[in-house]
Design a protein around this motif. Structure first.
Motif, PDB file in Angstrom:
ATOM      1  N   ARG A   1      28.477 -44.656 -50.918  1.00 29.86           N
ATOM      2  CA  ARG A   1      28.783 -45.932 -50.273  1.00 29.86           C
ATOM      3  C   ARG A   1      28.682 -47.083 -51.269  1.00 29.86           C
ATOM      4  O   ARG A   1      29.494 -48.016 -51.236  1.00 29.86           O
ATOM      5  CB  ARG A   1      27.879 -46.154 -49.064  1.00 29.86           C
ATOM      6  CG  ARG A   1      28.098 -45.131 -47.945  1.00 29.86           C
ATOM      7  CD  ARG A   1      27.363 -45.539 -46.664  1.00 29.86           C
ATOM      8  NE  ARG A   1      28.022 -46.661 -46.009  1.00 29.86           N
ATOM      9  CZ  ARG A   1      29.034 -46.545 -45.146  1.00 29.86           C
ATOM     10  NH1 ARG A   1      29.522 -45.331 -44.843  1.00 29.86           N
ATOM     11  NH2 ARG A   1      29.554 -47.607 -44.579  1.00 29.86           N
TER      12      ARG A   1
ATOM     13  N   GLU B   1      31.841 -46.966 -53.370  1.00 32.40           N
ATOM     14  CA  GLU B   1      33.007 -47.471 -52.651  1.00 32.40           C
ATOM     15  C   GLU B   1      33.022 -48.992 -52.612  1.00 32.40           C
ATOM     16  O   GLU B   1      34.062 -49.627 -52.800  1.00 32.40           O
ATOM     17  CB  GLU B   1      33.046 -46.890 -51.241  1.00 32.40           C
ATOM     18  CG  GLU B   1      33.301 -45.392 -51.179  1.00 32.40           C
ATOM     19  CD  GLU B   1      34.604 -45.006 -51.846  1.00 32.40           C
ATOM     20  OE1 GLU B   1      35.643 -45.602 -51.528  1.00 32.40           O
ATOM     21  OE2 GLU B   1      34.580 -44.125 -52.712  1.00 32.40           O
ATOM     22  N   ARG B   2      31.864 -49.579 -52.367  1.00 28.81           N
ATOM     23  CA  ARG B   2      31.783 -51.041 -52.295  1.00 28.81           C
ATOM     24  C   ARG B   2      32.106 -51.670 -53.643  1.00 28.81           C
ATOM     25  O   ARG B   2      32.911 -52.620 -53.713  1.00 28.81           O
ATOM     26  CB  ARG B   2      30.384 -51.456 -51.840  1.00 28.81           C
ATOM     27  CG  ARG B   2      30.126 -52.956 -51.894  1.00 28.81           C
ATOM     28  CD  ARG B   2      28.714 -53.289 -51.432  1.00 28.81           C
ATOM     29  NE  ARG B   2      27.707 -52.490 -52.120  1.00 28.81           N
ATOM     30  CZ  ARG B   2      27.267 -52.738 -53.359  1.00 28.81           C
ATOM     31  NH1 ARG B   2      27.775 -53.757 -54.057  1.00 28.81           N
ATOM     32  NH2 ARG B   2      26.335 -51.982 -53.907  1.00 28.81           N
TER      33      ARG B   2
ATOM     34  N   PRO C   1      32.851 -50.755 -47.671  1.00 28.75           N
ATOM     35  CA  PRO C   1      33.003 -49.873 -46.508  1.00 28.75           C
ATOM     36  C   PRO C   1      32.428 -50.436 -45.229  1.00 28.75           C
ATOM     37  O   PRO C   1      32.731 -49.951 -44.142  1.00 28.75           O
ATOM     38  CB  PRO C   1      32.265 -48.612 -46.938  1.00 28.75           C
ATOM     39  CG  PRO C   1      31.211 -49.086 -47.867  1.00 28.75           C
ATOM     40  CD  PRO C   1      31.834 -50.243 -48.610  1.00 28.75           C
TER      41      PRO C   1
ATOM     42  N   ILE D   1      33.851 -44.077 -43.499  1.00 30.38           N
ATOM     43  CA  ILE D   1      34.767 -44.040 -44.645  1.00 30.38           C
ATOM     44  C   ILE D   1      35.777 -42.934 -44.367  1.00 30.38           C
ATOM     45  O   ILE D   1      35.563 -41.771 -44.685  1.00 30.38           O
ATOM     46  CB  ILE D   1      34.013 -43.785 -45.964  1.00 30.38           C
ATOM     47  CG1 ILE D   1      32.952 -44.864 -46.185  1.00 30.38           C
ATOM     48  CG2 ILE D   1      34.994 -43.761 -47.141  1.00 30.38           C
ATOM     49  CD1 ILE D   1      32.106 -44.638 -47.422  1.00 30.38           C
TER      50      ILE D   1
ATOM     51  N   VAL E   1      30.839 -38.366 -48.313  1.00 30.25           N
ATOM     52  CA  VAL E   1      30.557 -39.797 -48.154  1.00 30.25           C
ATOM     53  C   VAL E   1      29.080 -40.072 -47.901  1.00 30.25           C
ATOM     54  O   VAL E   1      28.632 -41.220 -48.005  1.00 30.25           O
ATOM     55  CB  VAL E   1      31.423 -40.414 -47.033  1.00 30.25           C
ATOM     56  CG1 VAL E   1      32.902 -40.307 -47.384  1.00 30.25           C
ATOM     57  CG2 VAL E   1      31.129 -39.773 -45.685  1.00 30.25           C
ATOM     58  N   ASP E   2      28.304 -39.058 -47.583  1.00 30.52           N
ATOM     59  CA  ASP E   2      26.865 -39.236 -47.348  1.00 30.52           C
ATOM     60  C   ASP E   2      26.015 -38.911 -48.571  1.00 30.52           C
ATOM     61  O   ASP E   2      24.776 -38.964 -48.506  1.00 30.52           O
ATOM     62  CB  ASP E   2      26.409 -38.358 -46.176  1.00 30.52           C
ATOM     63  CG  ASP E   2      26.895 -38.885 -44.831  1.00 30.52           C
ATOM     64  OD1 ASP E   2      27.142 -40.105 -44.727  1.00 30.52           O
ATOM     65  OD2 ASP E   2      27.034 -38.078 -43.891  1.00 30.52           O
TER      66      ASP E   2
ATOM     67  N   ASP F   1      23.768 -39.183 -51.656  1.00 26.14           N
ATOM     68  CA  ASP F   1      22.868 -40.254 -52.088  1.00 26.14           C
ATOM     69  C   ASP F   1      21.733 -39.652 -52.914  1.00 26.14           C
ATOM     70  O   ASP F   1      20.896 -38.914 -52.388  1.00 26.14           O
ATOM     71  CB  ASP F   1      22.303 -41.000 -50.878  1.00 26.14           C
ATOM     72  CG  ASP F   1      21.409 -42.161 -51.273  1.00 26.14           C
ATOM     73  OD1 ASP F   1      21.339 -42.496 -52.468  1.00 26.14           O
ATOM     74  OD2 ASP F   1      20.768 -42.744 -50.369  1.00 26.14           O
TER      75      ASP F   1
END
Length: 371
Positions: A189, A192-193, A222, A227, A289-290, A292
């Motif tokens: 995330r 993406e930002r 996002p 996403i 997308v998760d 981390d």
């Protein structure tokens, strides 16, 4: 056409286009492939040059092994994508590395030659999960250690491969001398930002109204929304157009068309790159997308990060921040000032010298040199 990259949706877009066009005949390239194959032949009696499939994770998966001296440290290179193998473009940058390392390129499940071995592809649909890829990487490492009589390997991940590689290093540190992340993904995330904001900034600077309209259509990104494939296509299109995939370029033709000249891939293998993308990406996106790694504060083995100054595909800022706070037996960040995301292709000389300076000593027992 939007091109393939670690940007999951961009890969999907290319895949859809390729699927619609079918598999073109590239036999006219064969004379050029023969020249490249001859240039790449390992002729040293101490060397190794092998391409073969072996059983990994319950399916046949392809390995390509090359090096001038079997006694050199061995690199297991975990490619990006997902399903974007390095083997068909390794001829563009890898040859000098093979003088100092034995390099193994592995076509992951759903990718390239391995995709073509899996009939029907749907038979592995339920296995397209991050942990399965990690388990495969660990099994490949164990196989290589046994076959080539290596105590440990150097684990290198690029792009998507950094997700697989970093997890493998965390779960089985005993298998590896060191971990090298090239275009490391830390938090998707955040990536993406940062990528999106760069696209907006460049679109404004270039007064690109088309880009601004498209980017505004998914704002805030996002944000708190999912996403999705549709959003990520737009979010990644313009940062890559403004050099976020390959620095100073609005495309990466050398990479996308490079497989046409590969002596290691036939036409069906080349078409399998896009077919594998199409097969894999939608299945892995919810987990991707998760991702981390910000909560990883201790790393069990030496870690080296290659960071592209202009990378807005997996932006380097989160990697630099993570590296500052992590505790590890040895850690090093290396900036590639003339690269974006494709560092081995963009700066192959710096890739080699950085591996020699910071990584090879970790495998040979010498003290790694500090900057």
């Amino acid at each position: 056409m939007i091109k393939r990259s670690f940007a999951v949706a961009a890969l999907m877009a290319a895949s859809l286009a390729a699927a619609a066009q079918g598999c073109p005949d590239r036999s006219s390239y064969e004379p050029s492939r023969e020249i490249i194959a001859d240039m790449q032949r390992i002729v040293a009696p101490t060397g190794v040059q092998e391409s073969y499939k072996t059983r990994i994770g319950g399916i046949d998966q392809w390995l390509n092994v090359r090096g001038q001296d079997r006694d050199n440290p061995m690199i297991l290179f975990v490619h990006g994508g997902p399903a974007s193998p390095i083997t068909p473009t390794m001829w563009e940058f890898q040859r000098p590395m093979e003088e100092y390392f034995t390099v193994v390129n592995w076509d992951q499940r759903g990718a390239g030659k391995t995709f073509n071995e899996t009939t029907p592809p749907e038979s592995i649909s339920d296995t397209i999960h991050i942990q399965r890829y990690v388990d495969d990487a660990i099994e490949v490492a164990q196989y290589l250690r046994q076959r080539y009589h290596k105590k440990k390997l150097i684990l290198v991940g690029h792009s998507w491969g950094t997700i697989v590689g970093m997890n493998a290093a965390l779960q089985r540190p005993d298998l590896f001398h060191a971990y090298v992340g090239i275009g490391q993904a830390i938090n998707i995330r955040d990536n993406e930002r940062i990528s999106y904001d760069y696209g907006v900034e460049q679109a404004k600077a270039h007064k690109n109204e088309e880009a601004l309209r498209e980017l505004a259509s998914i704002a805030p990104y996002p944000g708190n929304q999912p996403i999705t494939r549709e959003r990520i296509i737009i979010a990644r299109k313009w940062p890559q157009f403004y050099g976020g995939l390959t620095a100073y370029r609005d495309d990466s033709t050398y990479f996308y068309r490079g497989p046409r000249l590969s002596p290691d891939y036939n036409d069906l293998d080349r078409c399998a790159i896009d077919e594998g993308n199409l097969f894999s990406l939608g299945r892995i996106l919810p987990e991707f997308v998760d991702v981390d790694f910000k909560g990883v504060h201790e790393f069990p083995i030496p870690v080296v990060m290659f960071m592209g100054r202009h990378d807005y595909t997996t932006p380097s800022q989160p990697t630099e921040a993570w590296l500052r706070q992590v505790k590890a037996p040895y850690k090093q960040g290396v900036w590639f000032e003339r690269s974006a995301h494709m560092m081995p292709w963009e700066e192959p000389g710096k890739t080699l010298t950085s591996l020699l300076q910071y990584v090879r000593p970790l495998a040979t027992g010498e003290a790694a040199k500090t900057p």
